[in-house]
Scaffold this active site. Structure first.
Site, short mmCIF file in Angstrom:
data_model
loop_
_atom_site.label_atom_id
_atom_site.label_comp_id
_atom_site.label_asym_id
_atom_site.label_seq_id
_atom_site.Cartn_x
_atom_site.Cartn_y
_atom_site.Cartn_z
N PRO A 126 0.67 -1.26 0.12
CG PRO A 126 -0.89 -1.63 1.70
CD PRO A 126 0.60 -2.01 1.26
CG PHE A 127 -0.19 4.24 1.74
CD1 PHE A 127 -1.28 5.11 1.03
CD2 PHE A 127 -0.27 3.15 2.76
CE1 PHE A 127 -2.50 4.93 1.79
CE2 PHE A 127 -1.60 3.27 3.48
CZ PHE A 127 -2.59 3.95 2.98
NE ARG A 128 1.83 3.98 -6.84
CZ ARG A 128 1.58 3.41 -7.99
NH1 ARG A 128 2.49 2.61 -8.62
NH2 ARG A 128 0.67 3.79 -8.60
CG LEU A 129 4.91 3.03 1.74
CD1 LEU A 129 4.60 3.35 3.12
CD2 LEU A 129 6.39 4.23 1.30
#
Length: 212
Positions: A187-190
């Protein structure tokens, strides 16, 4: 497609894949996960090469086997990719399993498989595919579809119902990896990213976790 790993030996799930010590079992597990999820060709992989002028080239091929020695696919050595691979002796691969939100990138050295390996795989192919290997002058200009069909007919008549030998210019190539990177969407490009590197095909792997 065959490989030499027992992927049931370890729990290599999304949450702990960054803890593994070597890449081949993890790749085997991810490929096995992709087989029921990817509708078409879970073994499809983008193959990147470079031409004599240094201009990159990329296309999709099908992975036909892998083990600790490397990743194997088959082609006509007189095709564009065959010539580029044999000239540079280096290549890169990128597997992308969209349904699993996973990617594996490979970079390494190129060599030919043994004649025995190539013969065994060639004879496992459908008869029409074996004829096609003779009929297609891969990557060269083709005047019409009819010209290709004419060549198929010519070789079909030539070999009749007998054995179809493997063309000398059709064989397998193995990429021995010096670098393998695993990527999994978060999630959230992490995202999770782990890169394995080694100095040669016989050396031990070093592992580095990367920022997304």
């Amino acid at each position: 497609m065959t490989h030499s790993h027992d992927s049931s030996a370890k729990d290599l799930t999304n949450g702990d894949f960054t803890e593994v010590a070597e890449p081949f079992d993890l790749f085997a597990k991810w490929l096995a996960d992709a087989e029921p999820k990817e509708i078409n060709d879970p073994n499809a992989v983008a193959l990147a090469t470079v031409d004599p002028d240094g201009l990159p080239n990329v296309r999709m091929v099908l992975l036909k086997g892998f083990d600790e020695r490397g990743f194997v696919f088959y082609t006509n050595l007189e095709s564009a990719k065959g010539r580029e691979l044999m000239s540079a002796r280096k290549a890169a691969l990128c597997f992308h399993w969209k349904s699993l939100r996973r990617q594996v990138r490979v970079r390494g050295l190129v060599d030919l498989v043994s004649d025995q390996e190539a013969d065994e795989y060639y004879q496992s192919r459908a008869r029409g595919s074996r004829i096609g290997a003779w009929a297609s002058k891969q990557s060269r200009p083709l005047e019409s579809r009819f010209a290709l069909e004419k060549e198929v007919a010519r070789y079909t008549a030539k070999f009749g119902l007998g054995e179809i030998p493997r063309p000398e210019n059709w064989t397998g190539l193995r990429i021995t990896p010096l670098e393998i990177e695993f990527w999994h969407d978060r999630p959230f490009r992490l995202h999770d990213r782990v890169r394995f590197t080694r100095a040669s095909g016989e050396a031990a792997w070093d592992k580095t976790r990367l920022y997304p």
